[in-house]
Design an enzyme around this catalytic site. Structure first.
Site, PDB file in Angstrom:
ATOM      1  N   GLY A 259       0.842  -1.203   0.000  1.00  0.00           N
ATOM      2  CA  GLY A 259       0.000   0.000   0.000  1.00  0.00           C
ATOM      3  C   GLY A 259       0.864   1.235   0.000  1.00  0.00           C
ATOM      4  O   GLY A 259       2.059   1.161  -0.306  1.00  0.00           O
ATOM      5  N   ASN A 260       0.286   2.372   0.327  1.00  0.00           N
ATOM      6  CA  ASN A 260       1.077   3.594   0.448  1.00  0.00           C
ATOM      7  C   ASN A 260       0.448   4.506   1.494  1.00  0.00           C
ATOM      8  O   ASN A 260      -0.608   4.199   2.041  1.00  0.00           O
ATOM      9  CB  ASN A 260       1.228   4.280  -0.912  1.00  0.00           C
TER      10      ASN A 260
END
Ligand code: CTP
Length: 404
Positions: free
Chosen positions: A211-212
């Site tokens: 993810g980020n």
């Protein structure tokens, strides 16, 4: 200006109810769709038959139809209407509105209505001057209702004529003026805008993902700004903990880039424009493990394959008149990279934010942006809250929608 506008017309028990027929005829003539609601007392002064013939719809009054058990939903009516007009409004109806006494469909609908409400009082002078009536009108006004009274210049003299219902022509004019004003304030009211926001998560195994740090805050600020300007917003967002406020924001929650693309492909043809504010993962795991990956002493490699570029897909698909805007989050060679993205993705403009700038980027409540348009001109903005930045971006989108 009233063409296609949906109006609930409430008629209550005053001698002025006979004027409701003229009022209704004028509204219908201007193209409004009118649903009449009458109180029991209202029906003593004018027949429902007259008003249903003029509106082309059955007049509603009761919660239930005696014969067939149909239930009339005040909630549906309150949501359906673009405006609610109560004319004539008696002292009794205003009192019930103020005190939430929902013993008829009209007052119940008023309490459920999300639209602007206009009230044209009608009663004799003594009732009108009673502190109860004056207080109720003040209260309704403080809640956002517009009380329609004849202008003092239109009254014969002093108090004479006070409490008389405003003439139908003047009421219709006031409604028209209101809609014109409202539409000026809502320049995107006929527009539907697609908006992506937040991160995407790409599964590694059933408990882990790539993810980020995207918080979705910039995208959600854009959603509220677009909706406040009248647009219907199709918000396609990845996993975020944010809530939307405005009822015109329609949210589709997705997890992966593939799901985000599928949702966008479905919605984009229906939209006038798109803003791609999501931080989409550029890669996904080629083969996510079906079971949790166990720890071993060995190094672990994951094979990643590229995800679709959603902005590029939409940029290449856009038809004349559609506007697509993107973001570029850069750490080096910002301007050059942003211009490359603008071109490669066939965008109308790109919003550049640099992680090098203090207060800009992903997680905070502020941002510092530059907008580069298709004409390659760059406009720099100072550090602002994300809500203010959203307003600058939507200004630019609006300008593109006009010129495209
Ligand atoms: N974008 C997208 N789909 C992707 C990647 C990016 O829709 N798979 C959109 C983003 O929402 C943004 C713009 O493209 O509006 C640019 O995103 P960014 O991550 O800055 O650029 P990338 O094209 O991913 O290039 P890079 O990661 O190499 O900088």
């Amino acid at each position: 200006m009233l063409k296609g506008k949906k109006i609930v017309l409430g008629v209550t028990g005053s001698i002025a109810a006979y004027k409701s027929a003229v009022l209704l005829r004028l509204l219908v003539k201007k193209g409004a769709e009118v649903q009449v609601l009458m109180t029991k007392a209202g029906k003593e002064f004018i027949t429902p038959v007259t008003l249903s013939a003029l509106s082309g719809k059955p007049v509603l009054g009761e919660f239930f139809e005696r014969g067939d058990g149909t239930w009339h939903s005040h909630v549906d009516l309150g949501l359906w209407a673009d405006a609610m007009l109560i004319a004539p409004a008696t002292a009794s109806t205003m009192g019930k509105m103020v005190n939430g006494i929902c013993d008829n469909l009209l007052v119940t609908t008023y309490l459920s209505a999300r639209c602007p409400v206009f009230v044209a009082p009608a009663m004799d002078l003594d009732m009108f001057q009673h502190p109860s009536t004056l207080q109720n009108m003040t209260t309704l006004q403080s809640w956002g209702c517009t009380i329609i009274e004849p202008a003092s210049g239109a009254l014969a003299s002093g108090l004479e004529g006070k409490g008389r219902m405003e003439e139908p022509e003047a009421i219709v004019q006031l409604l028209e003026d209101w809609f014109v004003g409202a539409e000026k304030k809502k320049p995107l009211s006929a527009k539907r805008i697609l908006l992506t926001a937040g991160p995407t998560y790409e599964a590694i195994d059933p408990v882990r993902f790539i993810g980020n740090y995207s918080s979705g805050k910039m995208g959600f600020a854009l959603a509220e700004e677009l909706a406040a300007r009248g647009a219907r917003v199709e918000l396609v967002c990845g996993p975020v903990h944010l809530k939307t406020v405005h009822p015109n924001i329609h949210r589709s929650s997705v997890t992966t880039a593939a799901e985000m693309l599928a949702a966008c492909q479905e919605l984009f043809p229906l939209c006038d424009g798109a803003i791609m504010a999501a931080a989409v993962a550029d890669y996904r795991v080629a083969q996510p493990a079906a079971q949790k990956i166990k720890r071993s002493g060995e190094a672990l490699s994951l094979q990643l394959v590229p995800n679709p570029d959603i902005a590029r897909e939409l940029g290449l698909q856009k038809r004349p008149g559609q506007v697509v805007a993107g973001f570029a989050l850069e750490t080096v060679n910002e301007e050059q990279n942003a211009r490359l993205k603008l071109e490669k993705k066939n965008l109308d403009f790109i919003v550049l934010n640099s992680l090098a700038e203090e207060g800009a980027g992903f997680m905070g409540d502020t941002n510092k942006i530059s907008i580069i348009g298709a004409d390659n001109k760059r406009r720099d903005f100072p550090l602002k809250t994300k809500a203010e930045v959203a307003s600058d971006i939507v200004d630019h989108l609006e300008a593109c929608l006009i010129t495209n």
